[in-house]
Design a protein around this motif. Structure first.
Motif: not given
Length: 308
Positions: A193-209
């Motif tokens: 998650i930190q790597r994504v934001y350091d790149m300038g992106g965003s994260v969508s979190l999902f829970a495994f189903t």
């Protein structure tokens, strides 16, 4: 031309009847293919070796309709955005372009979740009105990625694609999907998650189903307590309030937030995606506490005290 739509979207369009506990603000659509995806993600009903119903994606049913009926439904549905999901098959990119051209007269902002495509294709998608791209990294640890994803696209391919999206569409335009509960540790998930934001992106979190007919049908969803802690840490990271090394770990497990806990707002527990995305009950059955709330939790302060 046919297209699939999530059941909640179909209700909002008036194409299906049913009761919704929370209406979708985004119209969730999916490319139609008479077959399965070329990739073999262990959690996905669309995977090439899955025995699950092809009308499923996560726990949601996606019935197919003629495109003309869906376009009429989009006009009636009072949606804030279109989100087009794709499965990978020969001719998928051409289908996506045709659909985007059909959406253009509606003047609705449009997101596309897609497997890696050439940079030139990203430019074409932008010209056709797309403003956000969903990147299905899903597995948040390099060591489990090839086992969980079994994809035509490797770990490094997904990061290169994320970089291309950000360079073509701009900062914040890549929403990297991360599923919690696939065998990653807390530290691995949060470092990704930190790597994504350091790149300038965003994260969508999902829970495994777990879905019957998939390779992971017997795996349990993540404990809600664990998911809440990761949501809180994600909130701190995406808002620049903390970095991973400022959080408390016991080995690989996230156990606390030092003095940062008071900075967490209950919006941490909401769906985080493109503008207008609330994705109701994508990970959970109605009647249970959702992993991702479709709106700000009414008892948000109680959730903070309970889980943090």
């Amino acid at each position: 031309m046919k297209i699939r739509i999530s059941y909640g979207t179909a209700i909002q369009m008036g194409l299906k009847r049913g009761r919704m506990l929370a209406r979708p603000f985004t119209a969730y659509l999916m490319t139609y293919h008479d077959g399965r995806c070329r990739n073999n993600c262990a959690f996905c009903p669309q995977a090439r070796e899955s025995n699950a119903d092809v009308k499923r994606l996560s726990r949601v049913t996606w019935p197919a309709f003629e495109l003309e009926d869906v376009l009429d439904g989009l006009k009636r549905g009072n949606f804030a955005r279109i989100c087009l999901q794709t499965i990978d098959y020969p001719g998928m990119v051409e289908d996506v372009k045709e659909l985007l051209k059909a959406f253009q007269p509606l003047n609705l902002p449009t997101s596309v979740s897609i497997t890696p495509v050439p940079r030139e294709t990203l430019v074409e998608l932008k010209e056709l009105g797309v403003d956000y791209i969903g990147v299905g990294l899903d597995a948040s640890a390099e060591r489990i990625y090839p086992i969980i994803k079994d994809s035509l696209y490797g770990w490094d391919d997904m990061w290169a694609f994320t970089r291309d999206v950000l360079e073509v569409f701009g900062p914040g335009s890549a929403f990297v999907h991360i599923i919690i509960g696939l065998g990653e540790t807390d530290r691995e998930a949060l470092e990704t998650i930190q790597r994504v934001y350091d790149m300038g992106g965003s994260v969508s979190l999902f829970a495994f189903t777990p879905i019957k007919g998939t390779r992971l049908e017997s795996l349990s969803p993540p404990p809600l307590e664990r998911y809440r802690r990761i949501q809180a840490a994600h909130y701190l990271i995406r808002n620049g309030l903390a970095r991973v090394d400022e959080l408390e770990f016991d080995g690989e497990e996230l156990v606390g937030f030092n003095d940062l806990k008071e900075k967490v707002d209950p919006v941490a527990f909401m769906t985080h995606g493109c503008p207008g995305c609330n994705r109701p009950y994508y990970n959970e059955k109605p009647g249970k506490e959702p992993y991702n709330f479709p709106a700000r939790p009414e008892k948000g302060e109680e959730l903070l005290k309970k889980f943090l």
